[in-house]
Design a protein around this motif. Structure first.
Motif, mmCIF file in Angstrom:
data_model
loop_
_atom_site.group_PDB
_atom_site.id
_atom_site.type_symbol
_atom_site.label_atom_id
_atom_site.label_comp_id
_atom_site.label_asym_id
_atom_site.label_seq_id
_atom_site.Cartn_x
_atom_site.Cartn_y
_atom_site.Cartn_z
ATOM 1 N N VAL A 185 50.128 -2.575 35.686
ATOM 2 C CA VAL A 185 51.143 -3.339 34.965
ATOM 3 C C VAL A 185 50.817 -3.192 33.486
ATOM 4 C CG1 VAL A 185 52.160 -5.614 34.613
ATOM 5 C CG2 VAL A 185 51.343 -4.949 36.897
ATOM 6 N N GLU A 186 51.710 -2.560 32.719
ATOM 7 C CA GLU A 186 51.399 -2.212 31.342
ATOM 8 C C GLU A 186 52.584 -2.508 30.427
ATOM 9 O OE1 GLU A 186 49.801 1.668 30.806
ATOM 10 O OE2 GLU A 186 48.451 1.537 32.526
ATOM 11 N N GLY A 187 52.285 -3.089 29.264
ATOM 12 C CA GLY A 187 53.257 -3.197 28.189
ATOM 13 C C GLY A 187 54.358 -4.219 28.397
ATOM 14 N N LEU A 188 54.149 -5.202 29.269
ATOM 15 C CA LEU A 188 55.172 -6.208 29.517
ATOM 16 C C LEU A 188 54.885 -7.488 28.732
ATOM 17 C CD1 LEU A 188 55.636 -5.987 33.392
ATOM 18 C CD2 LEU A 188 56.828 -4.715 31.601
ATOM 19 N N THR A 189 55.931 -8.232 28.421
ATOM 20 C CA THR A 189 55.797 -9.604 27.964
ATOM 21 C C THR A 189 56.096 -10.511 29.142
ATOM 22 O OG1 THR A 189 56.384 -9.104 25.676
ATOM 23 C CG2 THR A 189 56.682 -11.379 26.408
ATOM 24 N N ASP B 261 47.675 -4.093 27.896
ATOM 25 C CA ASP B 261 48.585 -4.131 26.750
ATOM 26 C C ASP B 261 49.809 -5.011 27.005
ATOM 27 O OD1 ASP B 261 46.860 -2.389 25.450
ATOM 28 O OD2 ASP B 261 47.954 -0.601 26.085
ATOM 29 N N CYS B 262 49.594 -6.118 27.675
ATOM 30 C CA CYS B 262 50.666 -7.073 27.938
ATOM 31 C C CYS B 262 50.480 -8.331 27.096
ATOM 32 C CB CYS B 262 50.696 -7.459 29.419
ATOM 33 S SG CYS B 262 51.183 -6.105 30.524
ATOM 34 N N VAL B 263 51.532 -9.111 26.997
ATOM 35 C CA VAL B 263 51.490 -10.448 26.412
ATOM 36 C C VAL B 263 51.801 -11.431 27.531
ATOM 37 C CG1 VAL B 263 52.546 -12.046 24.778
ATOM 38 C CG2 VAL B 263 52.172 -9.659 24.120
ATOM 39 N N ALA B 264 50.878 -12.358 27.772
ATOM 40 C CA ALA B 264 51.080 -13.394 28.784
ATOM 41 C C ALA B 264 50.989 -14.743 28.084
ATOM 42 C CB ALA B 264 50.025 -13.279 29.878
ATOM 43 N N LYS B 265 51.969 -15.629 28.323
ATOM 44 C CA LYS B 265 52.005 -16.858 27.525
ATOM 45 C C LYS B 265 52.840 -17.951 28.184
ATOM 46 C CE LYS B 265 55.862 -15.066 24.718
ATOM 47 N NZ LYS B 265 56.314 -14.712 23.339
ATOM 48 N N ASN B 266 52.567 -19.183 27.745
ATOM 49 C CA ASN B 266 53.468 -20.327 27.893
ATOM 50 C C ASN B 266 53.631 -20.851 29.318
ATOM 51 O OD1 ASN B 266 53.925 -20.101 25.132
ATOM 52 N ND2 ASN B 266 55.823 -18.952 25.368
ATOM 53 N N GLY B 267 52.571 -20.815 30.119
ATOM 54 C CA GLY B 267 52.652 -21.403 31.451
ATOM 55 C C GLY B 267 52.008 -22.769 31.514
ATOM 56 N N THR B 268 52.282 -23.497 32.603
ATOM 57 C CA THR B 268 51.691 -24.820 32.812
ATOM 58 C C THR B 268 50.988 -24.911 34.157
ATOM 59 O OG1 THR B 268 53.813 -25.674 33.649
ATOM 60 C CG2 THR B 268 53.358 -25.954 31.295
ATOM 61 N N ALA B 269 50.634 -23.782 34.745
ATOM 62 C CA ALA B 269 49.806 -23.766 35.958
ATOM 63 C C ALA B 269 48.339 -23.855 35.535
ATOM 64 C CB ALA B 269 50.079 -22.516 36.782
ATOM 65 N N GLY B 270 47.429 -23.650 36.479
ATOM 66 C CA GLY B 270 46.008 -23.783 36.192
ATOM 67 C C GLY B 270 45.403 -22.636 35.424
ATOM 68 N N ALA B 271 46.163 -21.565 35.197
ATOM 69 C CA ALA B 271 45.653 -20.412 34.457
ATOM 70 C C ALA B 271 46.807 -19.480 34.114
ATOM 71 C CB ALA B 271 44.598 -19.664 35.268
ATOM 72 N N GLY B 272 46.508 -18.544 33.208
ATOM 73 C CA GLY B 272 47.463 -17.485 32.934
ATOM 74 C C GLY B 272 47.356 -16.359 33.940
ATOM 75 N N LEU B 273 46.127 -15.840 34.100
ATOM 76 C CA LEU B 273 45.849 -14.764 35.051
ATOM 77 C C LEU B 273 44.858 -15.273 36.081
ATOM 78 C CD1 LEU B 273 45.275 -11.807 32.538
ATOM 79 C CD2 LEU B 273 47.444 -12.773 33.316
ATOM 80 N N ASN B 274 45.077 -14.940 37.350
ATOM 81 C CA ASN B 274 44.280 -15.491 38.441
ATOM 82 C C ASN B 274 43.917 -14.376 39.422
ATOM 83 O OD1 ASN B 274 43.173 -16.997 40.517
ATOM 84 N ND2 ASN B 274 44.933 -18.343 40.782
ATOM 85 N N VAL B 275 42.616 -14.205 39.663
ATOM 86 C CA VAL B 275 42.132 -13.236 40.662
ATOM 87 C C VAL B 275 41.509 -14.043 41.795
ATOM 88 C CG1 VAL B 275 40.651 -11.253 41.102
ATOM 89 C CG2 VAL B 275 41.662 -11.567 38.832
ATOM 90 N N SER B 276 42.059 -13.951 43.000
ATOM 91 C CA SER B 276 41.640 -14.875 44.053
ATOM 92 C C SER B 276 41.794 -14.259 45.445
ATOM 93 C CB SER B 276 42.467 -16.163 43.973
ATOM 94 O OG SER B 276 43.817 -15.915 44.278
#
Length: 252
Positions: free
Chosen positions: A15-19, A44-59
């Protein structure tokens, strides 16, 4: 109402270059989950503005994930934690490299243990590399290592973390039952405390921790602790060739 904007359950997804703008929703930007989710890349992505427990999650046994060159910010649950990147129990082999992670209501990067609120119980997260990132102005810490094994924090710039009701504003905190953690060649400044080892405990204390060649400077004063390196209850710690300068509290 979905769990993530990008929900990865398969192998070799790049996953590359996404907002990825969660726009206030209680959703992760990217979630890797399941043993089939491996050798994934977010670059090279922009991740922003969530209200969950994290932006990125590996589980959930996801493994071999590269998170590189992204901007991850403004994941916010008010007084509750929302981390930039969280890696969880049963998963392994994650690299977090060259990212700008800031203004989240938890930690920039958290490695969570089975006793610390992970979504599934099981073996500790194993083998995390966090390098060449700028981690700044998050509500709690730059990096929080709970009961995880084989963690390396290297060449990061970590600044702007202040004390709150749930944190001393540490740049790096290593506690619970973390083991085999190396912290080297990082620059930490403008934090409530530089590096903290030990303190909060469940089961055995942290073990086999190495701090070397870090620069810790210009700690926050006032109501802050202002300390450089704090070693609390722990086993086998090496503190080697660090520079600690201009701290309102104890250097060590």
């Amino acid at each position: 109402g979905e769990s993530a904007l990008v929900d990865v359950r398969g192998a070799y997804w790049n996953v590359e270059g996404l907002t990825l703008d969660a726009a206030g929703s209680s959703t992760f930007a990217v979630l890797w989950r399941g043993s089939a989710a491996h050798h994934g890349v977010l670059r090279d992505c922009v991740a922003k503005n969530g209200t969950a427990g994290a932006g990125l999650n590996v589980s959930e046994k996801a493994h071999d994930i590269l998170i590189e060159g992204n901007t991850i910010s403004n994941f916010n649950r008010g007084s509750s934690d929302s981390h930039g990147v969280i890696v969880q129990t049963t998963s392994k082999n994650v690299v977090v490299r060259g990212n700008d992670i800031h203004h989240n209501s938890g930690d920039a990067v958290q490695c969570i243990g089975p006793e610390g609120g992970a979504t599934v119980s099981g073996t500790p997260f194993d083998n995390l590399l966090v390098e060449d990132n700028e981690l700044h102005e998050n509500r709690e810490n730059g990096v929080d290592v709970k009961t995880c094994t084989r963690v390396t924090l290297r060449n990061n710039i970590i600044w702007g973390h202040k004390a709150t009701s749930s944190s001393r504003g540490e740049g790096i905190v290593i506690h619970l039952s973390a083991s085999d953690v190396t912290v080297e060649d990082n620059v930490l400044y403008g934090n409530g405390r530089g590096i903290n080892i030990g303190g909060n405990r469940v089961n055995g204390p942290p073990a086999r921790i190495v701090l070397r060649r870090n620069l810790i400077r210009d700690g926050l004063g006032g109501n802050e602790d202002g300390g450089g390196i704090r070693v609390d209850t722990t086993n086998d710690v090496k503190v080697q060739h660090n520079t600690v300068w201009n701290m309102p509290g104890p250097c060590l």
